[in-house]
Design a protein around this motif. Structure first.
Motif, short mmCIF file in Angstrom:
data_model
loop_
_atom_site.label_atom_id
_atom_site.label_comp_id
_atom_site.label_asym_id
_atom_site.label_seq_id
_atom_site.Cartn_x
_atom_site.Cartn_y
_atom_site.Cartn_z
N ASN A 1 -3.67 -5.30 -8.03
CA ASN A 1 -4.13 -5.69 -6.70
C ASN A 1 -3.27 -6.80 -6.14
OD1 ASN A 1 -5.34 -8.27 -7.60
ND2 ASN A 1 -6.83 -6.96 -8.60
N GLU B 1 -6.87 1.34 -2.10
CA GLU B 1 -7.94 0.94 -1.20
C GLU B 1 -7.59 -0.41 -0.57
OE1 GLU B 1 -11.97 0.85 -2.91
OE2 GLU B 1 -11.03 1.68 -4.71
N ARG B 2 -8.12 -0.62 0.58
CA ARG B 2 -8.02 -1.95 1.21
C ARG B 2 -9.43 -2.51 1.26
NH1 ARG B 2 -4.96 -4.54 6.18
NH2 ARG B 2 -6.34 -6.32 6.44
N TRP B 3 -9.58 -3.69 0.73
CA TRP B 3 -10.88 -4.35 0.74
C TRP B 3 -10.92 -5.35 1.88
CZ3 TRP B 3 -11.56 -5.93 -5.11
CH2 TRP B 3 -11.68 -4.77 -5.88
N LYS C 1 0.84 -1.20 0.00
CA LYS C 1 0.00 0.00 0.00
C LYS C 1 0.87 1.25 0.00
CE LYS C 1 -3.84 1.93 2.70
NZ LYS C 1 -4.71 1.71 3.87
#
Length: 165
Positions: free
Chosen positions: A141, A119-121, A108
């Protein structure tokens, strides 16, 4: 005004009009190959940037990685001007996953330093980090699941037909 002066002025007007027309055509042709003020992406450059982005991440994470899809898997996309385009897709995986949380945090941080929106899912299997923008890929990703890491990237969209590549 004599006839000679009138003819000279007509020639100047005709020549000037021709120059303006040629310049307009050249600008129009150039505009077809320029998207949002940037030169259109070349398929080979788009692919190499995508591969480099993936290699950067997996090199930092370490371990043995095997391609699962691509990097020679073109798919259709749409250019911002609405025309048909293509992009490359590359998915690689490793069973040598390290420590998911620190690996996701480091990835990240890397992608943010490259100008990406990150973004973090939420996923019950482990962290998923998605990066977009930055100028080298459309998206990338990292799925950092214990014992099963994957990195997938989609190249920038470029003019072309995915079915013909």
């Amino acid at each position: 005004m004599n006839v000679s002066n009138i003819r000279s002025r007509r020639r100047v007007v005709t020549i000037t009009s021709a120059i303006v027309m040629v310049a307009s055509v050249l600008v129009g042709c150039t505009a077809q190959h320029v998207e949002e003020g940037k030169p259109s992406m070349d398929p080979d450059v788009a692919k190499q940037k995508m591969i480099d982005a993936v290699n950067d991440v997996i090199g930092r994470l370490g371990g043995q990685w095997k391609p699962r899809t691509g990097p020679d898997a073109p798919e259709s996309c749409q250019l911002s001007n609405g025309q048909k385009g293509a992009h490359w897709v590359y998915l690689t995986g490793s069973a040598d996953g390290g420590d998911p949380e620190p690996d996701a945090a480091a990835t990240k941080k890397l992608w943010r330093s490259q100008g990406m929106a990150v973004e973090r899912w939420a996923d019950p299997d482990g962290p998923v980090i998605v990066g977009r923008g930055g100028g080298s890929v459309d998206s990338i990703n990292l799925y950092a699941f214990p014992g099963n890491y994957t990195v997938e990237a989609i190249s920038l969209c470029f003019p072309g037909d995915a079915d013909r590549l």
